[in-house]
Design a protein around this motif. Structure first.
Motif, PDB file in Angstrom:
ATOM      1  N   VAL A  83      40.735  22.723  33.957  1.00 38.19           N
ATOM      2  CA  VAL A  83      40.060  22.563  35.245  1.00 38.19           C
ATOM      3  C   VAL A  83      39.808  23.956  35.819  1.00 38.19           C
ATOM      4  N   GLN A  84      38.627  24.157  36.401  1.00 42.86           N
ATOM      5  CA  GLN A  84      38.316  25.396  37.128  1.00 42.86           C
ATOM      6  C   GLN A  84      38.340  25.064  38.615  1.00 42.86           C
ATOM      7  N   PRO A  85      39.448  25.391  39.299  1.00 43.65           N
ATOM      8  CA  PRO A  85      39.588  24.956  40.701  1.00 43.65           C
ATOM      9  C   PRO A  85      38.641  25.655  41.678  1.00 43.65           C
ATOM     10  N   PHE A  86      38.193  26.869  41.343  1.00 43.65           N
ATOM     11  CA  PHE A  86      37.390  27.646  42.289  1.00 43.65           C
ATOM     12  C   PHE A  86      36.095  28.110  41.628  1.00 43.65           C
ATOM     13  N   GLU A  87      35.020  28.126  42.406  1.00 42.61           N
ATOM     14  CA  GLU A  87      33.734  28.595  41.881  1.00 42.61           C
ATOM     15  C   GLU A  87      33.721  30.106  41.688  1.00 42.61           C
ATOM     16  N   LEU A  88      34.518  30.823  42.466  1.00 45.34           N
ATOM     17  CA  LEU A  88      34.494  32.279  42.431  1.00 45.34           C
ATOM     18  C   LEU A  88      34.883  32.812  41.054  1.00 45.34           C
ATOM     19  N   THR A  89      34.046  33.702  40.520  1.00 43.78           N
ATOM     20  CA  THR A  89      34.393  34.453  39.318  1.00 43.78           C
ATOM     21  C   THR A  89      34.327  35.943  39.650  1.00 43.78           C
ATOM     22  N   ALA A  90      35.125  36.720  38.941  1.00 48.84           N
ATOM     23  CA  ALA A  90      35.115  38.178  39.106  1.00 48.84           C
ATOM     24  C   ALA A  90      34.739  38.809  37.776  1.00 48.84           C
ATOM     25  N   THR A  91      34.427  40.076  37.797  1.00 45.39           N
ATOM     26  CA  THR A  91      34.062  40.774  36.568  1.00 45.39           C
ATOM     27  C   THR A  91      34.499  42.224  36.632  1.00 45.39           C
ATOM     28  N   GLY A  92      34.802  42.763  35.467  1.00 42.58           N
ATOM     29  CA  GLY A  92      35.103  44.187  35.363  1.00 42.58           C
ATOM     30  C   GLY A  92      33.929  44.947  34.802  1.00 42.58           C
ATOM     31  N   GLY A  93      32.760  44.289  34.747  1.00 42.22           N
ATOM     32  CA  GLY A  93      31.571  44.928  34.198  1.00 42.22           C
ATOM     33  C   GLY A  93      31.440  44.779  32.700  1.00 42.22           C
TER      34      GLY A  93
END
Length: 308
Positions: free
Chosen positions: A257-267
């Motif tokens: 399950v992916q509880p949150f839409e927010l994704t982050a990236t390190g480039g």
């Protein structure tokens, strides 16, 4: 040490002797007639004897030339056969090196589709997170995560390597029951995290607006690849930072399950890389075209198909 005459001169002599014509030899070797004549003359001077009796429209061999021709032709036939054998083997086997994560979560599930279309190719996949020398023949192509900056290699961007917390449905349901509400990003520092010391957790919490000054995560499970972390998350051992693209099948099947839409990236991104001189080698070209289409289709959320 071998004391051989210049091979370019020997090759020019063999072609001229076999065809009995300097013009025909020049056409075969991609040289001018004058260049062939020069190479043969240089070889004659080295040997101190004539190899041809020049006649109009024909180059007739001297007895020395007649004696040399069969042995040299056989030697060139053996050299040609050796290279032909290598070329045939090289063209029939595609070797791909990729990371444990990309192999286990995405490529291994789809590679059979490529081989079903290209039945003349044997495909071998090597999983390793270490650097591989593609010019040494260890592999034909590499799929790696990074910034796409590998000196001497041509690289095609496949997809962004972003990340977000994921867990098993049972794990999420349990903590939401305990909290009596939906999970919020601020809850995660106090919940079991897989690889909590990973710098990407700090980046994701920062993007989510969660301060970590007073409660940085400690302890937890530490694993050596996202593939292993994802499977630990499926087993209910906590929240792992995963790349959504790679785990779509597990989310769709209810294992994650992916509880949150927010994704982050390190480039970072995933890239296909190979030496530029291998760009148009048929097996490399076929795999590149197939992979780029397959990635685009997966990003669009379409069912996977095979491509010629």
């Amino acid at each position: 040490m071998r004391r051989l005459p210049p091979l370019s001169a020997v090759r020019a002599f063999e072609a001229a002797a076999r065809t009995e014509n300097f013009t025909a030899a020049a056409a075969e070797l991609g040289l001018t007639q004058a260049a062939v004549s020069y190479q043969v003359k240089a070889l004659e001077e080295r040997m101190g004897a004539a190899l041809f009796v020049r006649e109009k429209g024909r180059a007739r061999l001297t007895p020395l030339g007649q004696r040399l021709l069969p042995t040299l032709s056989q030697a060139f036939d053996s050299i040609e056969a050796a290279f032909a054998s290598h070329k045939a083997e090289d063209e029939s086997l595609l070797t791909i090196t990729t990371t444990h994560t990309f192999a286990n979560t995405w490529l291994a599930w789809r590679l059979g589709g490529f081989q079903m279309v290209h039945t003349d190719l044997a495909v071998r996949m090597i999983t390793s997170n270490e650097a591989v020398d593609l010019r040494s023949g260890e592999a034909d192509v590499a799929i790696r995560a990074g910034l796409g900056e590998w000196p001497g290699l041509e690289a095609h961007k496949l997809m962004e390597s972003n990340f977000t917390p994921m867990a098993s449905p049972e794990c999420v349901a349990k903590f939401e029951r305990d909290l009596g509400r939906k999970l919020a990003p601020a809850d995660l520092p106090n919940l079991p995290l897989i690889g909590p010391q990973d710098e990407w957790w700090t980046r994701w919490f920062r993007d989510a607006g969660v301060p970590l000054d007073s409660h940085r995560p400690y302890g937890g499970i530490r694993l050596d690849s996202q593939a292993n972390e994802g499977h630990a998350a499926m087993a209910g051992q906590g929240f792992a930072l995963l790349t959504p693209f790679l785990w779509r099948g597990d989310v769709a099947s209810g294992r994650l399950v992916q509880p949150f839409e927010l994704t982050a990236t390190g480039g970072y991104a995933y890239w296909l890389a190979y030496p530029p001189e291998r760009r148009m080698v048929p097996k490399v070209k076929r795999f590149r075209e197939w992979l780029l289409v397959a990635i685009k289709q997966a990003e669009a959320g379409e069912e996977f198909e095979t491509y010629a």
